[in-house]
Each structure stands twice: as structure tokens, then as C-alpha cells.
Write a protein that holds these residues in place. Structure first.
Motif, short mmCIF file in Angstrom:
data_model
loop_
_atom_site.label_atom_id
_atom_site.label_comp_id
_atom_site.label_asym_id
_atom_site.label_seq_id
_atom_site.Cartn_x
_atom_site.Cartn_y
_atom_site.Cartn_z
N THR A 186 15.15 9.28 45.48
CA THR A 186 14.17 8.47 44.67
C THR A 186 12.89 8.51 45.71
O THR A 186 12.89 9.36 46.60
N ALA A 245 8.62 9.78 46.59
CA ALA A 245 7.57 10.80 46.86
C ALA A 245 8.17 11.88 47.47
O ALA A 245 7.98 12.90 47.05
N ASP A 246 9.35 11.72 48.67
CA ASP A 246 9.95 13.22 49.23
C ASP A 246 11.37 13.14 48.29
O ASP A 246 12.60 13.69 48.83
N TRP A 262 14.49 14.78 42.77
CA TRP A 262 13.88 13.95 40.89
C TRP A 262 12.39 14.16 41.17
O TRP A 262 12.02 15.83 40.54
N HIS A 263 11.53 13.92 42.83
CA HIS A 263 10.03 14.74 42.31
C HIS A 263 10.08 15.96 43.11
O HIS A 263 8.91 16.37 42.52
N ARG A 264 10.90 15.81 43.77
CA ARG A 264 10.56 17.74 43.80
C ARG A 264 11.08 18.86 43.16
O ARG A 264 10.99 19.74 43.10
N GLY A 266 10.66 17.86 40.43
CA GLY A 266 9.58 17.60 38.72
C GLY A 266 8.64 18.83 39.51
O GLY A 266 8.52 19.92 38.55
N GLU A 267 8.08 18.97 40.59
CA GLU A 267 7.55 19.89 41.37
C GLU A 267 8.04 21.31 41.11
O GLU A 267 6.77 22.28 41.13
N GLY A 298 4.51 21.62 47.15
CA GLY A 298 5.47 21.06 47.47
C GLY A 298 7.17 21.84 46.48
O GLY A 298 6.45 23.02 46.66
#
Length: 236
Positions: free
Chosen positions: A18, A20-21, A24-26, A28-29, A172
Motif C-alpha cells: 500500500t 505511494a511506494d 500496487w501503486h508501482r 499500476g505505473e 515509476g
């Protein structure tokens, strides 16, 4: 070796997924960058391959030139682009490097697929009065589709794996997990990032296989049931 249990602990920790790092965020990038690069490479390579494959001229030169680009490492291209004026334009150096890396398999497979279409079938379509565009759209492209998809699949898997380079100039993607692990001297994080990239590449490969089978016109024609022959009833 305690790397395996430490890697499992890293992957099973919810905090690493969870934020920004987080994974899931990575992820998506990574998928966004992969999709953009793949779409651009297909938009460039497929029309060129279809036209050259249809007319049967200039294709060999285009394929040889594109394949020569494979001899140049993507990392070297990325470094040169970062040192150029483009280096100040965000993710564009990475996008250009990945697009140049993805064009050869798409172009080569699409061109070969167009040229391997049975010439008798093409001549039969021409004899029926079809124009060049109609022959390309209705005959050659459908028959070449399996090889075209093979090229796109190969490019997609390669781009998924190579997009990790986007992390080097600060971009990213899942590569940021790997570079962060190196910075923290955390071997488990480095291995976890590498496993995530490998799993994503295998998933993309697996998604293209059934799609390629479904788009194969010869397979569809074989699976289409033929009507049973009608028999004449004998008079009583």
C-alpha cells in the motif's frame, strides 16, 4: 540461506503493498508505461509491416534495419537519451528507448505473416474483383493475424521486463522496488521486486496465448461444425 524466508516475509507484509511506494501503486505505473510503449510501437510498426508485406517491396530492408536495433542495448539507448536534451522531458527518454526496443519483433512478425499468406488465395481474391485494400483487410491481415499477435506478445513480454529500467532515471514502475532494495542493501526487497516483474511477464505471456488461439482463422474454421450431408430417402 535465509533469503527465501525473508523474501516471503517481505511479500506477505501488507505495508509493502500500500501507499505511494507500495506494490500496487508501482504495478499500476509499470502497466501504464508498458501499455503506452506497446501501443506506440504497434502504431508505428504494424502499418509499415502491413503495407510493405502487401506490396512485397522494401520489407526485407525495413526488417533488417529494425533487427539491427536489437544489437544496441536498451540501457545504452536510455543513457544516451538522458544525456540529450530529451533528458529533461520526464519519462520521454524511457518511452522512446522502450518503443525502439519493441518495434523489431512487431515489425518482423507482421511482415513475415503478410508475406506467408498463400499467394493463390490472394490471386483468387483479386480475381473476384477485390481492390488492394480489400485484399489486405479481408484476406491477408486475417490470415497473418496469428504471427502478428506473436510479435505483439513477444514485444509485450520484453517491454514488461525492460520497463524496470525506468527506475534508473527516477521513473515509476516495479523497478523502483528493486532500486530501493539496492539503496537499502535489502536483498529480500531486491529479490521480491525481481519476482514481481517475472510474475507479471509470465502473466502477460499467459494472457496472449489463448488470445492468439482464438484469433487464428484456421483454428476457427476447423472448430466450426460442418452440416451433415443430406441423404435421399429410398422409395418404399
Amino acid at each position: 540461506m535465509d533469503v527465501i524466508p525473508r523474501t516471503w516475509d517481505w511479500l506477505s507484509t501488507g505495508a509493502h503493498w500500500t501507499g505511494a511506494d507500495g506494490v500496487w501503486h508501482r504495478l499500476g505505473e509499470h502497466l501504464f508505461l508498458t501499455g503506452v510503449c506497446l501501443l506506440i510501437s504497434c502504431a508505428i510498426a504494424l502499418p509499415v509491416a502491413v503495407v510493405l508485406g502487401h506490396i512485397g517491396r522494401g520489407g526485407a530492408l525495413a526488417v533488417n534495419v529494425s533487427n539491427a536495433g536489437r544489437a544496441v542495448p536498451t540501457f545504452a539507448v536510455l543513457v544516451l537519451l538522458l544525456l540529450s536534451p530529451l533528458g529533461t522531458h520526464g519519462s520521454w527518454p524511457t518511452v522512446i528507448a522502450l518503443v525502439l526496443f519493441a518495434i523489431p519483433p512487431v515489425l518482423t512478425n507482421a511482415y513475415v505473416g503478410m508475406r506467408e499468406v498463400d499467394r493463390d488465395t490472394v490471386e483468387a481474391a483479386r480475381g473476384m474483383g477485390m481492390t488492394g485494400r480489400q485484399i489486405a483487410a479481408r484476406v491477408e491481415i486475417p490470415l497473418a493475424l496469428p504471427l502478428i499477435v506473436t510479435g505483439v506478445r513477444s514485444a509485450a513480454v520484453q517491454v514488461v521486463a525492460t520497463t524496470t529500467l525506468a527506475a534508473l532515471p527516477g521513473g515509476g514502475g516495479l523497478g523502483r522496488i528493486i532500486t530501493a532494495g539496492f539503496r537499502l542493501t535489502d536483498t529480500a526487497q531486491v529479490v521480491s521486486g525481481a519476482l514481481l516483474v517475472a510474475a507479471l511477464a509470465l502473466l502477460v505471456e499467459g494472457l496472449f496465448v489463448p488470445a492468439q488461439r482464438l484469433l487464428d482463422p484456421r483454428r476457427r474454421s476447423r472448430s466450426t461444425p460442418r452440416p451433415a450431408p443430406r441423404t435421399e430417402r429410398e422409395p418404399a
